[in-house]
Design a protein around this motif. Structure first.
Motif, short mmCIF file in Angstrom:
data_model
loop_
_atom_site.label_atom_id
_atom_site.label_comp_id
_atom_site.label_asym_id
_atom_site.label_seq_id
_atom_site.Cartn_x
_atom_site.Cartn_y
_atom_site.Cartn_z
N TRP A 125 -9.10 16.04 -5.38
CA TRP A 125 -8.04 15.15 -4.89
C TRP A 125 -7.54 14.23 -6.00
O TRP A 125 -6.33 14.01 -6.15
CB TRP A 125 -8.53 14.32 -3.70
CG TRP A 125 -7.52 13.30 -3.29
CD1 TRP A 125 -6.35 13.52 -2.63
CD2 TRP A 125 -7.54 11.89 -3.58
NE1 TRP A 125 -5.65 12.35 -2.46
CE2 TRP A 125 -6.36 11.32 -3.04
CE3 TRP A 125 -8.45 11.05 -4.23
CZ2 TRP A 125 -6.07 9.96 -3.13
CZ3 TRP A 125 -8.16 9.68 -4.32
CH2 TRP A 125 -6.98 9.17 -3.79
N LEU A 126 -8.47 13.69 -6.79
CA LEU A 126 -8.08 12.79 -7.88
C LEU A 126 -7.11 13.48 -8.84
O LEU A 126 -6.22 12.84 -9.40
CB LEU A 126 -9.30 12.30 -8.66
CG LEU A 126 -10.11 11.15 -8.08
CD1 LEU A 126 -11.29 10.82 -8.99
CD2 LEU A 126 -9.25 9.90 -7.87
N LYS A 127 -7.26 14.77 -9.04
CA LYS A 127 -6.37 15.49 -9.95
C LYS A 127 -4.91 15.43 -9.47
O LYS A 127 -3.99 15.64 -10.28
CB LYS A 127 -6.82 16.94 -10.09
CG LYS A 127 -8.13 17.11 -10.87
CD LYS A 127 -8.50 18.57 -11.05
CE LYS A 127 -9.85 18.73 -11.71
NZ LYS A 127 -9.95 18.08 -13.04
N ASN A 132 -5.79 12.13 -15.98
CA ASN A 132 -6.92 12.69 -16.72
C ASN A 132 -8.22 12.37 -15.99
O ASN A 132 -8.75 11.26 -16.11
CB ASN A 132 -6.95 12.13 -18.13
CG ASN A 132 -7.96 12.83 -19.02
OD1 ASN A 132 -8.80 13.59 -18.54
ND2 ASN A 132 -7.90 12.58 -20.32
N THR A 133 -8.74 13.33 -15.25
CA THR A 133 -9.97 13.11 -14.49
C THR A 133 -11.22 13.32 -15.34
O THR A 133 -12.33 13.27 -14.82
CB THR A 133 -10.02 14.04 -13.27
OG1 THR A 133 -9.85 15.40 -13.69
CG2 THR A 133 -8.94 13.68 -12.27
N GLN A 138 -9.68 5.56 -14.50
CA GLN A 138 -8.27 5.85 -14.69
C GLN A 138 -7.43 5.37 -13.51
O GLN A 138 -7.89 5.33 -12.37
CB GLN A 138 -8.07 7.35 -14.89
CG GLN A 138 -8.73 7.88 -16.15
CD GLN A 138 -8.18 7.24 -17.41
OE1 GLN A 138 -7.05 7.50 -17.81
NE2 GLN A 138 -8.98 6.39 -18.04
N LEU A 139 -6.18 5.03 -13.80
CA LEU A 139 -5.24 4.59 -12.78
C LEU A 139 -4.92 5.76 -11.84
O LEU A 139 -4.58 6.86 -12.28
CB LEU A 139 -3.95 4.09 -13.42
CG LEU A 139 -2.82 3.69 -12.47
CD1 LEU A 139 -3.21 2.47 -11.65
CD2 LEU A 139 -1.53 3.42 -13.25
N ALA A 140 -5.04 5.51 -10.55
CA ALA A 140 -4.66 6.49 -9.54
C ALA A 140 -3.35 6.05 -8.92
O ALA A 140 -3.23 4.91 -8.44
CB ALA A 140 -5.74 6.61 -8.47
N ARG A 141 -2.38 6.92 -8.93
CA ARG A 141 -1.07 6.61 -8.37
C ARG A 141 -1.10 6.91 -6.87
O ARG A 141 -0.59 7.93 -6.39
CB ARG A 141 0.02 7.41 -9.09
CG ARG A 141 0.21 6.91 -10.52
CD ARG A 141 1.02 7.85 -11.40
NE ARG A 141 1.23 7.26 -12.71
CZ ARG A 141 0.33 7.24 -13.69
NH1 ARG A 141 -0.85 7.78 -13.49
NH2 ARG A 141 0.59 6.68 -14.86
N THR A 142 -1.74 6.01 -6.16
CA THR A 142 -1.90 6.14 -4.73
C THR A 142 -2.11 4.76 -4.13
O THR A 142 -2.14 3.76 -4.85
CB THR A 142 -3.10 7.07 -4.41
OG1 THR A 142 -3.12 7.36 -3.02
CG2 THR A 142 -4.42 6.44 -4.82
#
Length: 393
Positions: A125-127, A132-133, A138-142
């Motif tokens: 899901w993070l991908k 860059n997982t 890292q910043l998650a755009r969610t």
């Protein structure tokens, strides 16, 4: 009817980073020797921990190494969740995820998972929301709602990380109230972070219902367990940790353990350029405002609802410690001698230690200094703006 089995106490540090895995960087600011295997070995044999949170466990290369350790029989997945390393150390795989808040400022959250299947699924899901997982934090755009939903749907736990730090702390700079960023019901626990303790946090009414954690946020082997928790559980498993955070069925944090706030590197508002205290919290006497870092103490003063802490009756005590290597005169040789003699660094906190026993290991003068520090007889030069406070002798 059989008598109830007495619960046991364990030491837990739920927030430890990995510097490098599969010959690739994971946490850029962490040391290259902070590999997964070194983390597990050092936590168990040198520090004396019973439970660790590998907070970069969902990053691609670390997840691959966890899979390899399971295949090799070094890690075993437990029926109630969690991984057992060499039959002794409970390992919880997690992710540190960065989100942007309503004012554009970011905060870090910890997402912990019960098993590798859930970790792999969360990684997938993070991908879809991270560039860059393979890298930590890292910043998650969610949204915070989506992060909570994706974590809890996989049986995970969601924890606020280093709540008060000026960089990436939810209350450090992102928002004035946690509920401005995320639904309070989505949070399973709150990590205090460096330069804060229970007495500071419990001046803020909104966060009082949370279970507080004191974790190291270690970026190197030496800093593992500099902040940790002594907890009471029936046994080690992810399900027991879930009960711990919910304070269910007698599971509880016996004490939070960590640096004295003034020893932390963000306690006082200071200028990063000249190091001076910034009087009004905005402009330093050297004429700059861009390098002034608001201290945790001043930030909590600004947010506080109470002049004095109002502790819930179930709140455990907070024990201030000085890591052995921070005590002046304790170098690598003396440190190794103390660890070998007492079994681990945390063993010096687990039981009463006689002064003469410490002196027998490192000599009369240094032994006296170590003993007095363990007893809390110590003072500090105050830290701030990224520079740690100094232990004074």
């Amino acid at each position: 009817m059989a008598p109830e089995r007495p619960m046991k106490t364990y030491f837990a540090d739920f927030h430890i980073h990995v510097g490098r895995a599969k010959d690739r960087p994971v946490k850029i600011a962490a040391g290259n020797n902070l590999t997964l295997t070194n983390l597990l070995e050092h936590s168990q044999k040198v520090k004396g921990l019973d439970i660790v949170g590998v907070i970069d466990g969902v990053c691609d290369p670390v997840l691959a190494e966890l899979d390899e350790l399971v295949a090799a029989g070094e890690l075993a997945e437990l029926p109630e969740g969690g991984l057992l390393y060499r039959d002794r150390l409970l390992v919880i795989a997690g992710a540190e995820v960065e989100l942007k808040g309503p004012k554009g400022r970011a905060a870090h959250f910890g997402c912990w998972f019960p098993n590798l299947a859930a970790a792999h699924d969360f990684n997938a899901w993070l991908k879809t929301v991270q560039k860059n997982t393979s890298l930590s934090s890292q910043l998650a755009r969610t949204s915070s709602f989506a992060l909570s939903q994706e974590t809890h749907e996989r049986g995970g736990l969601l924890v606020i990380h280093h709540a008060f730090t000026p960089f990436k702390g939810i209350l450090g700079a992102a928002v004035d109230r946690v509920s401005d960023f995320i639904d309070l019901g989505a949070i399973d626990a709150l990590e205090l972070g460096l330069s804060a303790d229970t007495s500071m946090a419990d001046r803020i009414e909104q966060i009082q219902p949370f279970t507080y954690l004191s974790n190291s946020d270690a970026h190197g082997l030496d800093t593992i367990a500099r902040e940790c928790n002594r907890v009471r559980l029936d046994h080690v498993s992810f399900a027991e940790v879930r009960r711990l955070l919910a304070r269910q069925d007698g599971r509880e944090i016996v004490e939070n353990i960590g640096l004295h706030p003034v020893h932390g590197k963000y306690y006082q508002t200071r200028c990063r350029r000249c190091g001076e205290i910034a009087g009004d919290g905005r402009v330093c006497s050297c004429g700059t405002d861009r390098n002034v870092v608001t201290g945790v103490s001043d930030r909590i003063d600004a947010l506080a609802d109470f002049d004095e802490p109002q502790h819930p009756e179930w709140r455990p005590p907070y024990r201030h410690i000085v890591p052995l290597l921070d005590i002046p005169g304790v170098g690598p040789k003396a440190y190794r001698s103390l660890v070998d003699a007492f079994g681990s660094e945390l063993a010096l906190l687990r039981e009463h230690v006689a002064k003469q026993d410490v002196q027998q290991v490192v000599g009369a003068a240094l032994g006296e200094r170590v003993f007095q520090t363990l007893q809390g007889h110590v003072s500090f030069a105050v830290g701030g703006a990224g520079t740690y406070g100094k232990v004074l002798v």
